[in-house]
Design an enzyme around this catalytic site. Structure first.
Site, short mmCIF file in Angstrom:
data_model
loop_
_atom_site.label_atom_id
_atom_site.label_comp_id
_atom_site.label_asym_id
_atom_site.label_seq_id
_atom_site.Cartn_x
_atom_site.Cartn_y
_atom_site.Cartn_z
CD GLU A 93 -44.36 3.04 -58.79
OE1 GLU A 93 -43.43 2.43 -58.76
OE2 GLU A 93 -44.69 4.02 -59.73
CG HIS A 145 -39.88 1.48 -66.91
ND1 HIS A 145 -39.91 2.59 -67.11
CD2 HIS A 145 -40.17 1.27 -65.69
CE1 HIS A 145 -40.40 3.27 -66.45
NE2 HIS A 145 -40.62 2.47 -65.16
ZN LIG Z 1 -41.59 2.61 -63.45
#
Ligand SMILES: [Zn+2]
Length: 275
Positions: free
Chosen positions: A143, A11
């Site tokens: 993650e 991001h």
């Molecule tokens: Zn992400």
């Protein structure tokens, strides 16, 4: 040449990623990715970053940057979230295909992350993620816990250094390297030989870029970009000299740029190759 890792903090800029109570994924992953990159650099690994500050790039651009960097391994950093906040916890690693180096990196990193306190959610194959699909080198997407889970955030914050060290160790271990020795242990004279990728990186630095258009108006450039992306071309925008240049791919070999140019022309685009 030293082993090279492309570090991709997920991001950035106008894309915050997952957000929970004001906490933004883009900030967490940038901080962590930079810390991991520093440890890798201290261990003698070359590191290329897709971003080192709060900027937005499309996943295609990130993958292309990774490809252009000539890295041997691509590591994307993310934090997870659920539609219902707090309903899940733990770390997982996404790979295009659960085999080879990505599978090994994924498992070694997960082992380290579970030692830091995260539940181990395992390795998951994902075929539709651009940074896994469009990267030419082995790639993993981490993650690192759920940003919408206060307990995972607690682990992320309180064990930050162990997490960064663990991810770096997991990567180094997988590619046959060691962490930088602690200053008081003296260290070894000889650096272990990193395994070489099957394809040697090209010697020259010149990249052939296929340009489809150059625009003064940002919106016009984005219209062209979106059209190309919709047709499946790995397009991106370079802003340079007050112009938004829409390009498709960057190639070490001219023949590959020419091949891309040919398929763009079949779709009716005017193109030219730039270096
Ligand atoms: Zn992400």
């Amino acid at each position: 040449m030293a082993y090279k890792v492309a570090i991709d903090p997920g991001h950035g800029g106008r894309d915050p990623g997952a957000v929970y109570e004001g906490r933004q994924e883009k900030d967490d992953v940038l901080e962590l990715a930079l810390a991991v990159g520093q440890i890798l650099e201290d261990s003698g690994v070359d590191v290329a970053y897709t971003r080192v500050d709060d900027v937005y790039n499309t996943p295609f651009e990130k993958a292309t940057m990774g490809n252009n960097s000539g890295a041997d391994l691509f590591v994307s950093f993310h934090r997870n979230a659920m539609p219902t906040p707090g309903s899940a916890n733990g770390a997982e690693v996404l790979v295009y295909s659960d085999e080879g180096l990505p599978a090994q990196v994924a498992r070694n990193v997960l082992t380290e992350l579970s030692e830091a306190g995260f539940a181990d959610r395992g390795v998951i194959e994902r075929k539709n993620l651009v940074v896994l699909r469009r990267t030419q080198m082995p790639a993993v997407l981490l993650e690192v816990g759920f940003i919408d889970n206060p307990e995972d955030n607690q682990i992320f914050d309180s064990e930050f250094e162990q997490i960064a060290q663990g991810i770096a160790d997991g990567i180094l271990e997988s590619v046959g390297l060691e962490s930088a020795p602690a200053p008081d242990t003296g260290g070894t004279e000889q650096q272990p030989q990193p395994p070489r990728p099957e394809q040697e990186a090209p010697e020259q630095e010149t990249l052939y870029r296929v340009q489809v258009g150059a625009y003064r108006e940002r919106n016009n450039a984005y219209d062209m970009l979106n059209q190309l992306l919709a047709e499946g071309f790995p397009a991106f925008i370079l802003y340079d000299d007050n112009l938004y240049r829409v390009q498709v791919g960057a190639f070490a070999r001219l023949e590959n740029a020419i091949r891309m140019e040919r398929s763009l022309r079949q779709y009716g685009y005017n193109t030219y190759i730039t270096t």
